[in-house]
Motif scaffolding. Structure first.
Motif, PDB file in Angstrom:
ATOM      1  N   ALA A  36      -0.803   5.311   4.787  1.00  0.00           N
ATOM      2  CA  ALA A  36      -0.159   4.075   4.333  1.00  0.00           C
ATOM      3  C   ALA A  36       1.211   3.890   5.009  1.00  0.00           C
ATOM      4  O   ALA A  36       1.614   2.789   5.440  1.00  0.00           O
ATOM      5  CB  ALA A  36      -0.010   4.058   2.819  1.00  0.00           C
ATOM      6  N   TYR A  44       2.246   0.959   7.582  1.00  0.00           N
ATOM      7  CA  TYR A  44       3.433   0.133   7.337  1.00  0.00           C
ATOM      8  C   TYR A  44       4.401   0.152   8.531  1.00  0.00           C
ATOM      9  O   TYR A  44       4.921  -0.888   8.972  1.00  0.00           O
ATOM     10  CB  TYR A  44       4.119   0.608   6.060  1.00  0.00           C
ATOM     11  N   LYS A  68       0.839  -1.203   0.000  1.00  0.00           N
ATOM     12  CA  LYS A  68       0.000   0.000   0.000  1.00  0.00           C
ATOM     13  C   LYS A  68       0.873   1.253   0.000  1.00  0.00           C
ATOM     14  O   LYS A  68       0.559   2.252  -0.686  1.00  0.00           O
ATOM     15  CB  LYS A  68      -0.916   0.011   1.211  1.00  0.00           C
ATOM     16  N   LEU A  69       1.956   1.224   0.772  1.00  0.00           N
ATOM     17  CA  LEU A  69       2.821   2.412   0.823  1.00  0.00           C
ATOM     18  C   LEU A  69       3.474   2.641  -0.533  1.00  0.00           C
ATOM     19  O   LEU A  69       3.590   3.802  -1.000  1.00  0.00           O
ATOM     20  CB  LEU A  69       3.898   2.209   1.899  1.00  0.00           C
TER      21      LEU A  69
END
Length: 493
Positions: free
Chosen positions: A319, A323, A301-302
């Motif tokens: 995000a 993380y 996602k990051l």
């Protein structure tokens, strides 16, 4: 005047008569001595009475003591006995297991030319203590028992004994008593010799015993101080230490080989063995794997937000926070599982799957083997060092113990040999007093041996004949002397 003439004539006659008497006496004396020396004529029978008287006088002097001896001498009976010495020797040898050999040898009685056993026994048969013991045995007076006549038969080993008594039974009994007393004395002398030898041997054996006990005490003291029972035990310990050293060298070589193997795996993985172990341990935890998936989702996602939005965009910031949160939780779990600090988790392998996982497992296994082998080598090295030091300290004690055990073995061998010799000497009873046996028992005489009438009468007859021969020579001495004088004169002319 006439009276004076008559007186002178008478004195003259007296002087003539005295002169004639002196001449007659001188002639008679000269003729008498001459007749006594030279004798008379062979046909002069007038001399016979004188010779008969001399013969009767001489015969009476001969037969009177003979008759008196035969009439007054006590009757004696003689018993005869014979002893013999066997000429052969005897030997014996005995082997004693773990002790040694004992041997005895009795020389022949006649092996030594300077000593005669028959002469020794001859003197012993006439010894006072033997005669006293024999007389006491038959309850006889010592003077009445008498003294035996002992004869040695030439060129033989026989001893002949004669003993007299007043009756045949007494003579035989005296002989039996003398032989019994003689053998009893021989046995007593042999027993005394053995006892004397045993007394001297006992002293030597006691000294040997004390030496053995002292050596044994020293050995026990050394054993208690060192813990060594024998030199063989020390040698076995030295041999075991040498084997341990050889094994240590092998283990050190194996450790070096194992260390090289681990180093090769570490180079291949670029990862130390402890990190590989932590990685395997960490990736075996289900919770960490679950957290690791969250970290992977957060990372995806990051990356998507980073590609779509800027660094200040709220989606990107959310995000990133997700993380970092997942990653922080995973690191804490990893630290909890591995026992490492969070800062140390950066060296963990991030790809434990596939062939790399097998290499990690092999690295961990080989490192564990190396670590165990290293510990074993260290322990063994310390043990060898301590054992070598202990054996070095025991070396002089072991040498001294060996000397003491050797002394003990020698003393024990000497002790056993002395006992063996002492026991073997008990069987050598004929060494100083050779074996003697009765060849002929004392005989029972059938006739008296003294006085001997035949010998006495024969001696009287011989003496009478010698007297008669002397008188015959005296009867014929005149012709013999005249012939000798004539031969002397003829020889002188």
């Amino acid at each position: 005047m006439p009276q004076q003439i008559s007186n002178s004539s008478e004195s003259t006659r007296d002087m003539q008569f005295l002169h004639w008497v002196r001449i007659s006496r001188s002639n008679f004396r000269t003729l008498g001595w001459r007749r006594f020396v030279k004798g008379g004529r062979l046909s002069d029978v007038g001399r016979l009475p004188r010779y008969v008287a001399l013969y009767l006088l001489g015969a009476s002097c001969i037969w009177a003591p003979i008759s008196g001896y035969l009439a007054t001498a006590p009757v004696k009976y003689t018993s005869h006995a014979s002893l013999i010495l066997p000429g052969s020797g005897a030997s014996a040898s005995v082997n004693l297991a773990n002790i040694g050999q004992a041997s005895s040898y009795a020389n022949s009685a006649f092996a030594n030319g300077s000593i005669s056993p028959t002469e020794t026994y001859k003197r012993l048969l006439s010894a006072d203590r033997i005669l006293d013991a024999a007389a006491k045995a038959v309850e006889a007076d010592r003077d009445a028992f008498g003294k035996p006549r002992v004869q040695l038969v030439d060129q033989t080993s026989l001893i002949h004994i004669e003993l007299q008594a007043a009756s045949p039974a007494d003579a035989q009994q005296y002989g039996d008593a003398l032989v019994a007393a003689f053998f009893a004395e021989i046995d007593a002398l042999r027993a005394d010799e053995i006892t004397t030898r045993e007394a001297s041997n006992t002293g030597a054996i006691e000294d040997y015993t004390r030496a053995i006990q002292a050596t044994r005490a020293e050995i026990k003291q050394l054993q208690s101080q060192s813990g060594l029972i024998s030199v063989a035990q020390y040698q076995e310990q030295v041999a075991a230490n040498d084997r341990a050293k050889q094994e240590l060298r092998k283990q050190e070589s194996e450790l070096a080989r194992q260390s090289e193997r681990v180093a090769a795996l570490q180079v291949a993985l670029n990862l130390p063995s402890d990190a590989a172990a932590a990685t395997l341990k960490l990736y075996a935890d289900a919770q960490y794997l679950s957290l690791l998936e969250d970290v992977s989702v957060g990372a995806a996602k990051l990356a998507q937000a980073d590609a779509t939005y800027g660094s200040r965009h709220p989606i990107y910031v959310n995000a990133q926070n997700d993380y970092e949160g997942a990653r922080s939780v995973a690191l804490r779990r990893a630290a909890q599982v591995t026992g490492l600090e969070v800062e140390q988790l950066g060296g963990l392998d991030r790809a434990p799957e596939g062939q790399r996982a097998q290499l990690l497992s092999e690295l961990v296994r080989e490192d564990a083997l190396r670590a165990g082998l290293e510990e074993h080598v260290a322990t063994q090295r310390a043990q060898v060092r301590l054992e070598t030091l202990r054996l070095s300290n025991l070396a002089p004690i072991a040498a001294e113990l060996e000397d003491r055990q050797r002394d003990f073995a020698v003393a024990e061998a000497v002790f056993a040999s002395a006992i063996a010799r002492s026991e073997s000497k008990k069987t050598d009873v004929y060494a100083s007093y050779p074996l003697i046996q009765v060849l002929e028992n004392p005989s029972l005489p059938t006739r008296p041996s003294s006085p001997n009438k035949k010998i006495s009468i024969a001696a009287g007859i011989v003496a009478s004949l010698m007297l008669l021969m002397g008188l015959v020579l005296a009867w014929i001495r005149n012709p013999l002397i005249s012939k000798l004088l004539k031969d002397q004169k003829e020889a002188a002319v």
